[in-house]
Design a protein around this motif. Sequence first.
Motif, PDB file in Angstrom:
ATOM      1  N   GLU A   1       0.810  -1.214   0.000  1.00 49.11           N
ATOM      2  CA  GLU A   1       0.000   0.000   0.000  1.00 49.11           C
ATOM      3  C   GLU A   1       0.851   1.274   0.000  1.00 49.11           C
ATOM      4  OE1 GLU A   1      -3.832   2.024   2.291  1.00 49.11           O
ATOM      5  OE2 GLU A   1      -2.698   0.418   3.280  1.00 49.11           O
ATOM      6  N   PRO A   2       1.672   1.470  -1.028  1.00 49.88           N
ATOM      7  CA  PRO A   2       2.455   2.714  -1.107  1.00 49.88           C
ATOM      8  C   PRO A   2       1.554   3.896  -1.449  1.00 49.88           C
ATOM      9  CG  PRO A   2       2.651   1.530  -3.152  1.00 49.88           C
ATOM     10  CD  PRO A   2       1.864   0.633  -2.227  1.00 49.88           C
ATOM     11  N   ARG A   3       1.980   5.080  -1.081  1.00 46.01           N
ATOM     12  CA  ARG A   3       1.261   6.285  -1.465  1.00 46.01           C
ATOM     13  C   ARG A   3       1.681   6.782  -2.837  1.00 46.01           C
ATOM     14  NH1 ARG A   3      -3.359   6.430   1.067  1.00 46.01           N
ATOM     15  NH2 ARG A   3      -3.139   6.346   3.336  1.00 46.01           N
ATOM     16  N   LEU A   4       2.866   6.335  -3.290  1.00 49.00           N
ATOM     17  CA  LEU A   4       3.433   6.901  -4.504  1.00 49.00           C
ATOM     18  C   LEU A   4       4.189   5.830  -5.278  1.00 49.00           C
ATOM     19  CD1 LEU A   4       3.772   9.742  -5.869  1.00 49.00           C
ATOM     20  CD2 LEU A   4       5.925   9.939  -4.625  1.00 49.00           C
ATOM     21  N   VAL A   5       3.987   5.809  -6.589  1.00 46.98           N
ATOM     22  CA  VAL A   5       4.806   5.015  -7.497  1.00 46.98           C
ATOM     23  C   VAL A   5       5.486   6.000  -8.439  1.00 46.98           C
ATOM     24  CG1 VAL A   5       4.856   3.312  -9.362  1.00 46.98           C
ATOM     25  CG2 VAL A   5       3.340   2.969  -7.390  1.00 46.98           C
ATOM     26  N   VAL A   6       6.819   6.034  -8.401  1.00 51.47           N
ATOM     27  CA  VAL A   6       7.598   6.960  -9.228  1.00 51.47           C
ATOM     28  C   VAL A   6       8.272   6.162 -10.336  1.00 51.47           C
ATOM     29  CG1 VAL A   6       9.457   8.661  -9.282  1.00 51.47           C
ATOM     30  CG2 VAL A   6       8.013   8.450  -7.241  1.00 51.47           C
ATOM     31  N   ILE A   7       8.030   6.548 -11.581  1.00 45.15           N
ATOM     32  CA  ILE A   7       8.630   5.870 -12.724  1.00 45.15           C
ATOM     33  C   ILE A   7       9.808   6.705 -13.211  1.00 45.15           C
ATOM     34  CG2 ILE A   7       8.240   4.820 -14.980  1.00 45.15           C
ATOM     35  CD1 ILE A   7       6.429   3.703 -12.820  1.00 45.15           C
TER      36      ILE A   7
ATOM     37  N   GLY B   1      -5.637   5.563  -3.376  1.00 44.52           N
ATOM     38  CA  GLY B   1      -4.624   6.233  -2.568  1.00 44.52           C
ATOM     39  C   GLY B   1      -3.239   6.217  -3.171  1.00 44.52           C
ATOM     40  N   VAL B   2      -3.090   5.576  -4.359  1.00 48.55           N
ATOM     41  CA  VAL B   2      -1.781   5.460  -4.996  1.00 48.55           C
ATOM     42  C   VAL B   2      -1.667   6.459  -6.139  1.00 48.55           C
ATOM     43  CG1 VAL B   2      -0.171   3.956  -6.216  1.00 48.55           C
ATOM     44  CG2 VAL B   2      -1.622   3.008  -4.418  1.00 48.55           C
ATOM     45  N   THR B   3      -0.647   7.301  -6.081  1.00 46.99           N
ATOM     46  CA  THR B   3      -0.351   8.242  -7.166  1.00 46.99           C
ATOM     47  C   THR B   3       0.791   7.690  -7.997  1.00 46.99           C
ATOM     48  OG1 THR B   3      -1.057  10.154  -5.860  1.00 46.99           O
ATOM     49  CG2 THR B   3       0.410  10.581  -7.726  1.00 46.99           C
TER      50      THR B   3
END
Length: 378
Positions: A310-316, A346-348
Amino acid sequence: MLETVQRRGRISRVGIARATGLSRTTVSSLVAELLAEGVLTESPGDAGRRTSTSGGRPATPLTLNPDGGGVLGVHLRHAGIRVLFTDLSGGVLGERYRALDVDHLPDDALAYVADTALDLVAAAGRDAGRVFGMGVAVSAPMQSRSHTLRTPSVLADWSGVDIAARLRERIGVPVHVGNDANLGALAEWTFGAARGADDLIYVMLSDGVGAGLILNGRPYEGATGSAGELGHISVIDGGYVCRCGNRGCLETVIGARGLTSAFAHTRGPETTIADVVALLAADDPGARRVVADAGHMLGRALAGICAMLEPRLVVIGGEVAAVGRTLLDGVRDVLAQRLPPAISQGVTVTTGRLGDRAEALGAIALATHSTSAHLLTP
């Protein structure tokens, strides 16, 4: 403490104590030593605009002193080397990149790193005695405690090569080695798109595919240092053989080579990521299809991880991230389909801000944190 100052940019002694859990006495003592060393500096110009919560003396913010010294960062990619020289706040003082078959030429690669690092310090006019360390990002799993390459390594020609010792002998500074995807996560968390996020996944899409994790405000490498080897998850039965020896790994599908090879029949074998970006800009339907499929494939690989963590952010990040929105939309669509709404909403998903420098800047952050103890050694 230095990590906290680096990530916050500027922060008071009280703020450091709250963020680190250290006592105010300990913080004051450490700050005094680092001010004397020139590693930290105060910003008295801001003091008059800040008020103390107790009505006493205003809190004077502290920052890393750009003139206090320098740090070297290196990214050993599969097909090239980037070397950065920065001040203590991460400001770039010098940078060089060279295309090289790093996987198969360890001696040439390390010789280039050592010579280039010394040249960058000299060209910047900085005192070599104030270069506090070097960080090295490597495209291979690392042993978590020793920070040496896992054995056997996907970089077969690097087996038995002690990267830190070889470079330390040539350059004369402490050298710290880490996995490049983990350091990309550290960089975006420290300097880039993930500042302020305590739970995130950084995906590096470049020559290879990897992931770095920040969980509960700390980098997470797993029990043996191999957490985040996203690129070596098998996604296609009987697919192409991967550098790890398995077939059908995610890296063979959405890594830079895998992605561009999809255009070999229509565009030729020399197609590059820059060509794919240009085709997308021209609204080429084939490019849209290939990149969207890559986003869907990545989204499927990430869905299980996101459900568990359940991360708040996925950065590519990485070279392939330049293809932009089409890729990200593919990832978002699959996460929305495969995750419970309570998690997916909740994930950006966003692109990194540091571009090709991310992993080298992560190596800078690693060196800053890892060598800080040397600054305080009597």
